[in-house]
Design an enzyme around this catalytic site. Structure first.
Site, short mmCIF file in Angstrom:
data_model
loop_
_atom_site.label_atom_id
_atom_site.label_comp_id
_atom_site.label_asym_id
_atom_site.label_seq_id
_atom_site.Cartn_x
_atom_site.Cartn_y
_atom_site.Cartn_z
CE LYS A 55 -4.33 -1.60 1.88
NZ LYS A 55 -5.42 -1.30 2.79
CG ASP A 72 -8.38 0.80 2.79
OD1 ASP A 72 -9.15 -0.07 2.37
OD2 ASP A 72 -7.14 0.75 2.66
N GLY A 126 -0.93 2.75 14.73
CA GLY A 126 -0.33 2.30 13.47
C GLY A 126 -0.91 3.11 12.32
CB ALA A 129 -5.52 1.24 10.80
P1 ATR Z 1 -1.39 -0.86 10.93
O1 ATR Z 1 -0.31 -0.03 10.30
O2 ATR Z 1 -1.93 -1.95 10.06
O3 ATR Z 1 -2.47 -0.04 11.54
P2 ATR Z 1 0.58 -1.56 12.97
O4 ATR Z 1 1.45 -0.50 12.51
O5 ATR Z 1 1.10 -2.94 13.08
O6 ATR Z 1 -0.74 -1.70 12.12
O7 ATR Z 1 -0.02 -1.09 14.37
C1 ATR Z 1 -0.64 -1.96 15.21
C2 ATR Z 1 -1.13 -1.23 16.45
O8 ATR Z 1 -1.64 -2.21 17.34
C3 ATR Z 1 -0.03 -0.51 17.22
O9 ATR Z 1 -0.57 0.68 17.74
C4 ATR Z 1 0.29 -1.49 18.34
O10 ATR Z 1 0.76 -0.91 19.53
P3 ATR Z 1 2.32 -0.47 19.68
O11 ATR Z 1 2.45 0.80 18.92
O12 ATR Z 1 2.55 -0.32 21.13
O13 ATR Z 1 3.13 -1.60 19.08
C5 ATR Z 1 -1.04 -2.07 18.61
N1 ATR Z 1 -0.93 -3.39 19.25
C6 ATR Z 1 -0.53 -4.54 18.68
N2 ATR Z 1 -0.57 -5.55 19.57
C7 ATR Z 1 -0.98 -5.01 20.76
C8 ATR Z 1 -1.24 -5.52 22.06
N3 ATR Z 1 -1.07 -6.83 22.32
N4 ATR Z 1 -1.66 -4.68 23.01
C9 ATR Z 1 -1.85 -3.37 22.74
N5 ATR Z 1 -1.63 -2.82 21.53
C10 ATR Z 1 -1.20 -3.62 20.55
#
Ligand code: ATR
Length: 289
Positions: A72, A108, A134, A136
């Site tokens: 993307k 999206d 992240g 999203a």
């Molecule tokens: P995307 O870009 O697809 O939105 P990403 O960049 O992988 O996804 O972001 C995932 C989000 O989920 C992050 O905010 C992550 O928190 P961190 O910034 O602290 O890593 C959050 N996340 C993933 N697993 C988690 C968990 N077990 N508990 C709390 N937050 C979580």
């Protein structure tokens, strides 16, 4: 499938890695059937050069392409133009043929918004909480700014990531629109009811019991909860919102409307709400719901 493939059939498709679980062919081939358009939509695994794939699709006169994970952002290098809103989001998912190459869009986030509107939820004047920081979450915060939300709180496990988004969006907005917080910071926000968007992958199948915040007091603050996840159909986040008297929605409509908006761009039509509901039915069927 409704379309009789012949010499005039236009090709549409999605590139990604993996692509075998995509629901997009269901959405687009059903739209083609409803509108009697001579198009077919297929999944394409791209595990090599994204640039070659894009140039190839353009050379083959594709009617349009969707782009999914992990391409993307990379795809931005291979297009001739990027829609203004998509530029701010920094990720695209839809390519429309233009002079000399594709123009890129993000459907999206407009898809999420159109799904919200169809559920009778508006962002205008809302206090919004976003879980996650992240790509999203960042896009949802940008949408909230665009659609007139009052303010946004981004709650994230890693506060620095939420702070980065806040800094960037506040600079763009020219005011303190986004506030970054730790996941434990929500008690400071009590006394109001929020629209909360769950923008992490936590709770996604098979870890369906996972949820970012467990506390009951947190769910008392939510009047409407959106989860970007649709598998499971009801996430633990959604169940908790409902158990505390709120309304809760999953990400299936976001997926539906991102497809519909892409199809509208490619075919220069507007899809009615009635047809949208019909397509949603097909998606649920495909998911065995
Ligand atoms: P995307 O870009 O697809 O939105 P990403 O960049 O992988 O996804 O972001 C995932 C989000 O989920 C992050 O905010 C992550 O928190 P961190 O910034 O602290 O890593 C959050 N996340 C993933 N697993 C988690 C968990 N077990 N508990 C709390 N937050 C979580």
């Amino acid at each position: 499938m409704g379309v009789t493939v012949n010499g005039r059939t236009k090709t549409l498709g999605v590139i990604g890695n993996p692509v075998e679980h995509t629901l997009s062919p269901v959405i687009h081939n059903e739209l083609a059937r409803v509108y009697n358009h001579n198009v077919v939509y297929l999944p394409y695994l791209v595990d090599g050069s994204v640039g070659d794939a894009i140039r190839g699709a353009y050379a083959l006169h594709f009617g349009g392409l969707n782009v999914t994970v992990p391409h993307k952002t990379e795809v931005l290098q291979y297009v001739v133009e990027v829609d203004e809103f998509a530029k701010r989001i920094g990720a695209v998912n839809t390519l429309v043929p233009a002079e000399g190459g594709f123009k890129a869009y993000n459907t999206d986030i407009p898809g999420l918004y159109r799904g919200m509107l169809s559920d009778g939820v508006n962002m205008d004047g809302e206090d919004v909480m976003i879980l996650g920081a992240g790509g999203a979450a960042r896009s949802v915060a940008m949408l909230a700014l665009d659609k007139g939300a009052k303010q946004v709180y981004i709650l994230n496990r890693t506060v620095s990531k939420a702070e980065e988004i806040a800094k960037e969006i506040n600079a763009y907005a020219g005011r303190e629109f986004v506030t970054a917080m730790a996941l434990t910071g929500y008690p400071k926000l009590s006394g109001k009811k929020y629209l909360c968007i769950q923008a992490t992958s936590v709770g996604l199948y098979p870890k369906v019991e996972d949820v970012v915040i467990e506390d009951s007091e947190f769910y008392d603050m939510i009047h409407t909860g959106y989860d970007i996840i649709y598998n499971p159909y009801e996430t633990r986040f959604m169940s908790l919102v409902k158990a505390h008297g709120g309304r809760a929605f999953n990400g299936l409509k976001m997926l539906l409307y991102q497809g519909i908006i892409a199809y509208e761009l490619w075919n220069d039509i507007s899809v009615s709400e009635e047809v949208a509901q019909q397509i949603l039915g097909k998606m649920k069927e495909a998911l065995g719901l």
